[in-house]
Design a protein around this motif. Structure first.
Motif, short mmCIF file in Angstrom:
data_model
loop_
_atom_site.label_atom_id
_atom_site.label_comp_id
_atom_site.label_asym_id
_atom_site.label_seq_id
_atom_site.Cartn_x
_atom_site.Cartn_y
_atom_site.Cartn_z
N LEU A 73 35.34 -8.58 -27.79
CA LEU A 73 36.09 -9.20 -26.71
C LEU A 73 35.43 -10.52 -26.38
O LEU A 73 34.19 -10.61 -26.37
N ALA A 74 36.22 -11.54 -26.10
CA ALA A 74 35.67 -12.86 -25.76
C ALA A 74 36.50 -13.44 -24.62
O ALA A 74 37.72 -13.30 -24.59
N VAL A 75 35.80 -14.05 -23.68
CA VAL A 75 36.45 -14.68 -22.53
C VAL A 75 35.97 -16.12 -22.39
O VAL A 75 34.87 -16.46 -22.84
N PRO A 76 36.78 -16.97 -21.76
CA PRO A 76 36.36 -18.37 -21.59
C PRO A 76 35.24 -18.49 -20.57
O PRO A 76 35.03 -17.62 -19.72
N LEU A 77 34.54 -19.58 -20.65
CA LEU A 77 33.47 -19.89 -19.70
C LEU A 77 34.04 -19.92 -18.29
O LEU A 77 35.11 -20.46 -18.06
N GLY A 78 33.38 -19.29 -17.35
CA GLY A 78 33.84 -19.26 -15.96
C GLY A 78 34.84 -18.17 -15.67
O GLY A 78 35.39 -18.10 -14.57
N SER A 79 35.11 -17.29 -16.62
CA SER A 79 36.08 -16.21 -16.43
C SER A 79 35.57 -15.19 -15.43
O SER A 79 34.38 -14.86 -15.38
N ALA A 80 36.49 -14.65 -14.64
CA ALA A 80 36.15 -13.58 -13.71
C ALA A 80 35.81 -12.30 -14.47
O ALA A 80 35.18 -11.39 -13.91
#
Length: 173
Positions: free
Chosen positions: A92-99
């Motif tokens: 799983l990968a999320v963008p920088l600053g993601s909640a």
């Protein structure tokens, strides 16, 4: 794996990945040589992967299957030999600053081996799919390779001469 330029870059934008994408990756000679050097292998004869990217919360789910043929040096006989490896992964990968990014911990870190891995936080709006494949390949490489059929035979323990051996030799005379 060494730092620096990626050995097998396959960049896809986060927006494109969230819309869904399927990739078939096949490493060419140059990429295989760079990956082999980075992973300290004698050679990487083959590396192929099929990866799908799908939306997950505000990030992406990266799922893949790969297969490789590597050449290593046997830790016992020092002969080179080939091994076929394959594996599957889900990241799983999320963008920088993601909640949904994992919280930074300043205290003690508890590790639960049974828990799912937290999402990776992307440093940019691009995902390097090739780097994920290489990372999972590296995890499957045996750090103590042994050529099939080779067994370790411990050498006889060296015997140190005893001072009494010299006296026994004099007594025989």
């Amino acid at each position: 794996m060494s730092t620096g330029a990626p050995a097998w870059p396959h960049l896809i934008g986060l927006g494109e990945a969230r819309r869904g994408a399927s990739l078939r990756l096949v490493a060419d000679d140059t990429a295989r040589a760079a990956i082999a050097a980075a992973l300290e292998l004698v050679a990487l004869e083959q590396l192929e992967a099929e990866v799908t990217l799908t939306e997950w919360l505000d990030g992406v789910l990266i799922a893949g299957a790969w297969r490789a043929r590597i050449a290593q040096i046997c830790g016992i006989s020092l002969d080179p030999f080939e091994t076929n490896l394959e594996g599957r992964f889900k990241v799983l990968a999320v963008p920088l600053g993601s909640a949904n990014a994992p919280a930074e911990s300043l205290g003690e870190v508890e590790i639960d081996a049974e828990a799912e891995d937290p999402p990776d936080v992307l440093e940019s709006e691009s995902i390097d799919v090739g780097a994920y494949v290489i990372e999972h390949l590296a995890l499957e490489i045996d750090p103590f390779p042994r050529k099939p059929g080779v067994t370790f035979e411990a050498p006889d323990a060296p015997t140190t001469p005893s001072p009494f051996d010299a006296l026994r030799a004099l007594k025989r005379d």
